[in-house]
Design a protein around this motif. Structure first.
Motif, PDB file in Angstrom:
ATOM      1  N   VAL A  45       0.801  -1.202  -0.012  1.00  0.00           N
ATOM      2  CA  VAL A  45      -0.030  -0.024  -0.044  1.00  0.00           C
ATOM      3  C   VAL A  45       0.983   1.275  -0.117  1.00  0.00           C
ATOM      4  CG1 VAL A  45      -1.950  -1.068   1.370  1.00  0.00           C
ATOM      5  CG2 VAL A  45      -0.034   0.264   2.422  1.00  0.00           C
ATOM      6  N   GLY A  46       0.112   2.315  -0.155  1.00  0.00           N
ATOM      7  CA  GLY A  46       0.952   3.659   0.140  1.00  0.00           C
ATOM      8  C   GLY A  46       1.385   4.437  -1.263  1.00  0.00           C
ATOM      9  N   ALA A  47       1.025   3.864  -2.337  1.00  0.00           N
ATOM     10  CA  ALA A  47       1.149   4.559  -3.653  1.00  0.00           C
ATOM     11  C   ALA A  47       0.663   5.820  -3.747  1.00  0.00           C
ATOM     12  CB  ALA A  47       0.889   3.600  -4.986  1.00  0.00           C
ATOM     13  N   ASN A  48      -0.753   5.965  -3.298  1.00  0.00           N
ATOM     14  CA  ASN A  48      -1.456   7.304  -3.345  1.00  0.00           C
ATOM     15  C   ASN A  48      -1.918   7.510  -1.817  1.00  0.00           C
ATOM     16  OD1 ASN A  48      -2.644   9.522  -4.555  1.00  0.00           O
ATOM     17  ND2 ASN A  48      -4.497   8.405  -4.271  1.00  0.00           N
ATOM     18  N   LYS A  49      -2.794   7.010  -1.383  1.00  0.00           N
ATOM     19  CA  LYS A  49      -2.981   7.080   0.179  1.00  0.00           C
ATOM     20  C   LYS A  49      -1.972   6.661   0.930  1.00  0.00           C
ATOM     21  CE  LYS A  49      -7.404   6.489   1.284  1.00  0.00           C
ATOM     22  NZ  LYS A  49      -8.524   5.904   1.600  1.00  0.00           N
ATOM     23  N   SER A  50      -1.487   7.355   1.733  1.00  0.00           N
ATOM     24  CA  SER A  50      -0.280   6.937   2.569  1.00  0.00           C
ATOM     25  C   SER A  50      -0.535   6.221   3.899  1.00  0.00           C
ATOM     26  CB  SER A  50       0.732   8.071   3.328  1.00  0.00           C
ATOM     27  OG  SER A  50       0.007   9.075   3.957  1.00  0.00           O
ATOM     28  N   TYR A  51       0.265   5.125   4.132  1.00  0.00           N
ATOM     29  CA  TYR A  51      -0.061   4.220   5.429  1.00  0.00           C
ATOM     30  C   TYR A  51       0.071   4.819   6.622  1.00  0.00           C
ATOM     31  CZ  TYR A  51       0.858   0.114   8.534  1.00  0.00           C
ATOM     32  OH  TYR A  51       0.843  -1.021   9.122  1.00  0.00           O
ATOM     33  N   THR A  52      -0.931   4.807   7.365  1.00  0.00           N
ATOM     34  CA  THR A  52      -1.056   5.239   8.562  1.00  0.00           C
ATOM     35  C   THR A  52      -0.823   3.969   9.794  1.00  0.00           C
ATOM     36  OG1 THR A  52      -2.518   6.932   7.945  1.00  0.00           O
ATOM     37  CG2 THR A  52      -2.344   6.553  10.452  1.00  0.00           C
ATOM     38  N   PRO A  53       0.374   3.759  10.485  1.00  0.00           N
ATOM     39  CA  PRO A  53       0.459   2.709  11.494  1.00  0.00           C
ATOM     40  C   PRO A  53      -0.684   2.996  12.857  1.00  0.00           C
ATOM     41  CG  PRO A  53       2.556   3.477  10.962  1.00  0.00           C
ATOM     42  CD  PRO A  53       1.613   4.688  10.346  1.00  0.00           C
ATOM     43  N   THR A  54      -1.127   1.824  13.152  1.00  0.00           N
ATOM     44  CA  THR A  54      -2.217   1.777  13.945  1.00  0.00           C
ATOM     45  C   THR A  54      -1.702   0.902  15.270  1.00  0.00           C
ATOM     46  OG1 THR A  54      -3.598   0.058  13.242  1.00  0.00           O
ATOM     47  CG2 THR A  54      -4.084   2.558  12.556  1.00  0.00           C
ATOM     48  N   SER A 112       9.330  -0.172  -4.018  1.00  0.00           N
ATOM     49  CA  SER A 112      10.270  -0.490  -2.651  1.00  0.00           C
ATOM     50  C   SER A 112       9.601   0.160  -1.436  1.00  0.00           C
ATOM     51  CB  SER A 112      11.716  -0.026  -2.896  1.00  0.00           C
ATOM     52  OG  SER A 112      11.775   1.134  -3.361  1.00  0.00           O
ATOM     53  N   GLY A 113       9.864  -0.306  -0.499  1.00  0.00           N
ATOM     54  CA  GLY A 113       9.360   0.040   0.825  1.00  0.00           C
ATOM     55  C   GLY A 113       9.867  -0.996   1.794  1.00  0.00           C
ATOM     56  N   VAL A 114       9.148  -0.643   2.840  1.00  0.00           N
ATOM     57  CA  VAL A 114       9.380  -1.397   4.363  1.00  0.00           C
ATOM     58  C   VAL A 114       8.094  -2.395   4.549  1.00  0.00           C
ATOM     59  CG1 VAL A 114      11.039   0.379   5.175  1.00  0.00           C
ATOM     60  CG2 VAL A 114       8.500   0.280   5.792  1.00  0.00           C
ATOM     61  N   GLU A 115       8.691  -3.458   5.255  1.00  0.00           N
ATOM     62  CA  GLU A 115       7.394  -4.395   5.721  1.00  0.00           C
ATOM     63  C   GLU A 115       6.823  -4.279   7.223  1.00  0.00           C
ATOM     64  OE1 GLU A 115       8.552  -8.229   6.952  1.00  0.00           O
ATOM     65  OE2 GLU A 115       7.089  -9.296   5.720  1.00  0.00           O
ATOM     66  N   TYR A 116       5.654  -4.067   7.093  1.00  0.00           N
ATOM     67  CA  TYR A 116       4.742  -4.286   8.365  1.00  0.00           C
ATOM     68  C   TYR A 116       4.092  -5.427   8.131  1.00  0.00           C
ATOM     69  CZ  TYR A 116       5.596   0.776  10.047  1.00  0.00           C
ATOM     70  OH  TYR A 116       5.962   1.915  10.163  1.00  0.00           O
ATOM     71  N   ALA A 174       4.986   1.768   0.909  1.00  0.00           N
ATOM     72  CA  ALA A 174       5.758   2.233  -0.215  1.00  0.00           C
ATOM     73  C   ALA A 174       6.825   3.137   0.412  1.00  0.00           C
ATOM     74  CB  ALA A 174       4.845   2.649  -1.349  1.00  0.00           C
ATOM     75  N   THR A 175       8.004   3.385   0.268  1.00  0.00           N
ATOM     76  CA  THR A 175       8.737   4.507   0.240  1.00  0.00           C
ATOM     77  C   THR A 175       9.076   5.095  -1.057  1.00  0.00           C
ATOM     78  OG1 THR A 175      10.644   3.151   0.282  1.00  0.00           O
ATOM     79  CG2 THR A 175      10.061   3.809   2.403  1.00  0.00           C
ATOM     80  N   GLN A 176       8.798   4.250  -2.176  1.00  0.00           N
ATOM     81  CA  GLN A 176       9.118   4.679  -3.477  1.00  0.00           C
ATOM     82  C   GLN A 176       8.252   3.816  -4.511  1.00  0.00           C
ATOM     83  OE1 GLN A 176       9.775   3.969  -7.251  1.00  0.00           O
ATOM     84  NE2 GLN A 176      11.147   2.766  -6.010  1.00  0.00           N
ATOM     85  N   SER A 177       7.570   4.419  -5.362  1.00  0.00           N
ATOM     86  CA  SER A 177       6.593   3.340  -6.193  1.00  0.00           C
ATOM     87  C   SER A 177       6.264   4.043  -7.454  1.00  0.00           C
ATOM     88  CB  SER A 177       5.285   2.959  -5.332  1.00  0.00           C
ATOM     89  OG  SER A 177       4.503   3.953  -5.280  1.00  0.00           O
ATOM     90  N   GLN A 178       7.106   3.921  -8.413  1.00  0.00           N
ATOM     91  CA  GLN A 178       6.608   4.203  -9.693  1.00  0.00           C
ATOM     92  C   GLN A 178       5.575   3.631 -10.649  1.00  0.00           C
ATOM     93  OE1 GLN A 178       8.474   6.863 -11.865  1.00  0.00           O
ATOM     94  NE2 GLN A 178       9.027   7.417  -9.550  1.00  0.00           N
TER      95      GLN A 178
END
Ligand SMILES: *[C@@H]1O[C@H](CO)[C@@H](O)[C@H](O)[C@H]1NC(C)=O
Ligand SMILES: *[C@@H]1O[C@H](CO)[C@@H](O)[C@H](O)[C@H]1NC(C)=O
Ligand SMILES: *[C@@H]1O[C@H](CO)[C@@H](O)[C@H](O)[C@H]1NC(C)=O
Ligand SMILES: *[C@@H]1O[C@H](CO)[C@@H](O)[C@H](O)[C@H]1NC(C)=O
Ligand SMILES: *[C@@H]1O[C@H](CO)[C@@H](O)[C@H](O)[C@H]1NC(C)=O
Ligand SMILES: *[C@@H]1O[C@H](CO)[C@@H](O)[C@H](O)[C@H]1NC(C)=O
Length: 406
Positions: A108-117, A137-141, A161-165
């Motif tokens: 997730v996170g290409a458009n709407k960003s991820y919010t940790p809960t 590329s990104g980090v794993e949760y 996502a930290t980067q997603s073309q």
């Protein structure tokens, strides 16, 4: 990438259907569940669907016997994108994720960003998935993932996502990878294979078998498609389901690969061969020799504007049935099923009065181990079932099998 973004700004996104239509899980809560998904015409790459489909297949072939980092495929190059609404976290954030049976990571996170809960756990691992033109590329949760109506997974691995073309410009937030788990190998640091969403639904007892059913409707129709986890939706099929085993043949065996032969007007154009069924491919791609036989039998000429074969109205009237022989069954595409929906000609750069064929050249001769891909043009005529538990794929007729809406 810039020209694609510019295109997006001027072309309409054709929204076919929105909204979930969940069906109650069967008794005990461990049966199956169905949810609707959004289909929209993709404004990216639409001027050359065939090229995009071929690039995706090329990426699949390269992987044969060599699973490394480059383990996924272009996700946004199909002319029609299917996206499902998926919730992550508690309280949940809802994301619109691309439905892709040709890749297997969820992110997730290409458009709407991820919010940790409160349910989010940062593993410290990195995630990288190559899709050819773009990459993620990104980090794993790990987090709670839910599909509505009580279908919930705990501790699903997700990429943030930290980067997603690869999805830029589509408004889609990420990918819901529904391919085999093998395709996740090498995508997450410190982990060999990542359990997919379907694997986890099964191992956590939410569904009684690791099975996914996919129902597409023709893009020219106004209804939505649906995903069914844990089985198939008997209310939308009009025949019994028949299954074919996942093929042993490389590289089709890494994907939802199986064997089929193809005839046109009763004459064999592709003998028994291995290939794949893929929601991320728009057309029906067949080996060059098979395609050339089909082209000369139909009289189609290559159309510069769309990159598809174009036929005249009288050639259309003479089209024969294109038959896919899978296991003991035959799945027919009537002439109308072999043409691009004429109401959507504008979306592929075609002219409104023309007739274009949806069968295309995979770009190499038969004998490759991946000699066809039955994409969306096939899947809008037949229900498809992806069965991890029994290592097989299944197909069944639907009310659109013989539709003349194209
Ligand atoms: C991915 O898609 C792009 C077009 O957007 C194409 O140029 C590229 O070759 C594709 N790459 C692969 C490996 O499929
Ligand atoms: C991923 O995509 C970015 C942007 O297109 C590119 O700069 C980068 O080289 C790609 N990464 C790899 C490993 O190919
Ligand atoms: C991207 O997300 C924002 C909200 O975060 C939303 O307003 C916007 O419509 C999305 N973009 C597209 C193209 O859907
Ligand atoms: C599937 O097709 C391949 C050729 O692509 C062939 O080598 C293989 O034997 C076939 N498998 C079956 C079970 O028919
Ligand atoms: C179509 O493409 C061919 C080969 O590239 C070219 O010779 C021909 O002039 C083009 N036709 C049109 C109508 O653009
Ligand atoms: C579709 O039509 C063909 C005749 O063209 C018929 O044989 C077949 O049973 C029909 N299939 C369905 C699912 O209605």
């Amino acid at each position: 990438m810039f020209p694609y973004r510019a295109l997006l700004a001027v072309l309409p996104i054709y929204l076919l259907a929105v909204g979930a239509t969940p069906v109650n899980p069967t008794s005990g809560g461990t049966g199956k569940i169905t949810l609707g998904f959004v289909a929209r015409l993709n404004a990216i790459g639409i001027s050359s669907i065939a090229d995009a489909d071929r690039a995706r297949i090329k990426c699949m072939r390269v992987k044969g016997g060599h699973i490394k980092r480059d383990v996924s495929v272009n996700v946004t190059n199909s002319a029609v994108l299917y996206a499902a609404q998926v919730s992550v976290g508690s309280p949940p954030t809802e994301y619109t994720l691309l439905v892709d049976t040709g890749s297997s990571n969820m992110w997730v996170g290409a458009n709407k960003s991820y919010t940790p809960t409160s349910t989010s756990y940062y593993t410290g691992n990195t995630v990288y998935v190559a899709y050819g033109s773009g990459n993620f590329s990104g980090v794993e949760y790990t987090d709670t993932v839910s599909f509505g109506n009580g279908l919930t997974i705990n501790q699903q691995s997700i990429g943030v996502a930290t980067q997603s073309q690869s999805l830029s410009g589509t408004g889609i937030d990420g990918v819901l990878g529904l391919g085999p788990a093998d395709l996740t190998q090498g995508t997450v640091s410190n982990i060999d294979t990542v359990p997919t969403v379907v694997d986890n639904l099964y191992s956590q007892g939410m569904i009684s078998s690791a099975v996914l059913g996919i129902y597409f409707v023709p893009a020219s129709d106004s209804n939505s498609g649906e995903l069914t986890f844990g089985g198939y939706d008997p209310s939308v099929i009009t025949s019994t389901v028949h299954y074919a085993p996942i093929t042993d043949t490389s590289s089709s065996n890494l994907f939802w690969g199986y064997n089929q032969s193809i005839t046109y007007g009763g004459k064999t154009i592709l003998p028994n061969s291995a290939g794949t069924v893929d929601t991320g491919t728009t057309l029906i791609l067949i080996a060059t020799d098979a395609f050339q036989t089909y082209q000369s039998a139909t009289g189609g000429v290559m159309d510069n504007a769309t990159g598809l074969l174009r036929i005249t109205p009288s050639q259309y009237n003479n089209l024969q049935t294109l038959s896919f022989h899978i296991g003991t069954q035959t799945y027919d595409l009537i002439p109308n099923a072999q043409i691009w929906p004429r109401s959507l000609n504008y979306a592929i750069g075609g002219s409104s009065g023309s007739i274009y064929l949806v069968v295309h050249d995979i770009g190499y001769p038969s004998g490759s181990g991946l000699d066809f891909t039955n994409g969306y043009a096939f899947l809008e005529r037949y229900y498809s079932i992806y069965d991890t538990t029994n290592a097989c794929v299944g197909f069944a007729a639907i009310r659109y099998t013989n539709s003349t809406s194209n």
